[in-house]
Design a protein around this motif. Structure first.
Motif, mmCIF file in Angstrom:
data_model
loop_
_atom_site.group_PDB
_atom_site.id
_atom_site.type_symbol
_atom_site.label_atom_id
_atom_site.label_comp_id
_atom_site.label_asym_id
_atom_site.label_seq_id
_atom_site.Cartn_x
_atom_site.Cartn_y
_atom_site.Cartn_z
ATOM 1 N N PRO A 113 0.802 -1.229 0.000
ATOM 2 C CA PRO A 113 0.000 0.000 0.000
ATOM 3 C C PRO A 113 0.829 1.271 0.000
ATOM 4 C CG PRO A 113 -0.976 -1.609 1.473
ATOM 5 C CD PRO A 113 0.349 -2.162 1.047
ATOM 6 N N ILE A 114 1.842 1.351 0.861
ATOM 7 C CA ILE A 114 2.641 2.576 0.931
ATOM 8 C C ILE A 114 3.503 2.727 -0.313
ATOM 9 C CG2 ILE A 114 4.626 1.600 2.168
ATOM 10 C CD1 ILE A 114 3.000 5.053 2.746
ATOM 11 N N GLN A 115 3.963 1.621 -0.901
ATOM 12 C CA GLN A 115 4.746 1.696 -2.133
ATOM 13 C C GLN A 115 3.891 2.205 -3.292
ATOM 14 O OE1 GLN A 115 6.097 -2.411 -2.094
ATOM 15 N NE2 GLN A 115 8.208 -1.773 -1.717
ATOM 16 N N LEU A 116 2.658 1.748 -3.363
ATOM 17 C CA LEU A 116 1.764 2.192 -4.431
ATOM 18 C C LEU A 116 1.352 3.648 -4.239
ATOM 19 C CD1 LEU A 116 -0.442 -0.999 -4.839
ATOM 20 C CD2 LEU A 116 1.175 -0.080 -6.502
ATOM 21 N N ILE A 117 1.137 4.050 -2.989
ATOM 22 C CA ILE A 117 0.810 5.458 -2.724
ATOM 23 C C ILE A 117 1.975 6.347 -3.145
ATOM 24 C CG2 ILE A 117 0.484 7.164 -0.896
ATOM 25 C CD1 ILE A 117 -1.218 5.144 0.586
ATOM 26 N N ALA A 118 3.201 5.946 -2.769
ATOM 27 C CA ALA A 118 4.382 6.744 -3.111
ATOM 28 C C ALA A 118 4.526 6.864 -4.622
ATOM 29 C CB ALA A 118 5.633 6.125 -2.499
ATOM 30 N N ASP A 119 4.270 5.769 -5.335
ATOM 31 C CA ASP A 119 4.363 5.818 -6.794
ATOM 32 C C ASP A 119 3.249 6.669 -7.385
ATOM 33 O OD1 ASP A 119 5.479 4.939 -9.367
ATOM 34 O OD2 ASP A 119 3.607 3.850 -9.580
ATOM 35 N N ALA A 120 2.056 6.594 -6.783
ATOM 36 C CA ALA A 120 0.922 7.386 -7.278
ATOM 37 C C ALA A 120 1.193 8.879 -7.161
ATOM 38 C CB ALA A 120 -0.353 7.019 -6.520
ATOM 39 N N VAL A 121 1.909 9.271 -6.110
ATOM 40 C CA VAL A 121 2.257 10.684 -5.924
ATOM 41 C C VAL A 121 3.071 11.190 -7.107
ATOM 42 C CG1 VAL A 121 3.621 12.285 -4.519
ATOM 43 C CG2 VAL A 121 2.140 10.612 -3.417
#
Length: 235
Positions: A113-121
């Motif tokens: 989840p945090i990896q995908l959020i960081a990439d989404a940013v």
């Protein structure tokens, strides 16, 4: 009867294939980033045809949305699991404390989840907006706990977004800067699990102090896994 069984088996196979594609795509998005992943690369790693992926999902963007939906559903369920396992009639400060430290423990163990959020940013705003609690269900649960705390502690109110931001920083730091984390405690251990526990303890101390938790109520686990509830994600 045979045709009916074959139909059920075909439907089950389709569900499994879609789940396999999402699992592979999620790992690739975390590893390489959304922009560097193509449908053809996903098909090759998943071992399915490019046309089959298009049949099930249509586009890379829709695969990403489906992954987001799965993670949102899982996180909502996991948050409720944390709350349901809290002792009854727990004071609001302890409730907020347990919620924060147990959720971070899960985020340290399950990095997607945090990896995908960081990439989404780093991508278009539409991806981030879609990923970050578009239903509002998670925010509603967190706000309810924070409101209860602020009513009981009007002299020292909390800003729930500050706590969420701290959780994001600690989770993202462990996920994206692992070598630095390992170096921090290299003189005492080379065990990543112990380093994760040490990392979690930093956050634990901050939350216990900020939320005025009695020392005898502060959690002191021997491993991060002690804090994580066994609940499988669809990915």
């Amino acid at each position: 009867m045979i045709e009916r069984k074959q139909g059920r088996r075909s439907a089950q196979d389709a569900v499994k294939t879609k789940a396999d594609i999402l699992r592979v795509a999620a790992n690739m998005f975390c590893e390489l980033g959304y922009e560097r992943v193509s449908l053809r690369q996903i098909s090759e790693r998943a071992g399915v045809s490019h046309s089959l992926i298009r049949h099930h999902f249509g586009s890379k963007e829709k695969i990403w949305y489906a992954i987001s939906d799965c993670l949102q559903e899982f996180m909502i369920g996991y948050i409720h699991t944390i709350i349901e396992n809290m002792p009854h009639k727990l004071p609001a400060n302890e409730k907020m404390y347990i919620f924060a430290v147990r959720l971070l423990a899960h985020m340290l163990v399950s990095k997607q989840p945090i990896q995908l959020i960081a990439d989404a940013v780093r991508q278009e705003d539409a991806l981030l907006d879609y990923f970050v609690d578009k239903s509002g269900k998670i925010q509603a649960v967190v706000d309810a706990i924070a409101d209860e705390y602020n009513q009981e502690h009007p002299q020292t109110p909390i800003n729930v977004w500050e706590i969420k931001w701290q959780m994001i920083m600690y989770a993202h730091g462990a996920a994206s800067l692992t070598p630095f984390m390992l170096q921090t405690w290299s003189e005492e251990t080379d065990d990543i699990e112990q380093c994760l526990l040490n990392h979690w303890q930093m956050f634990n101390k901050i939350m216990a102090h900020r939320l005025q938790v009695d020392p005898d109520k502060v959690l002191n686990p021997k491993s991060i896994s002690e804090l994580v509830y066994a609940k499988e994600c669809a990915l």
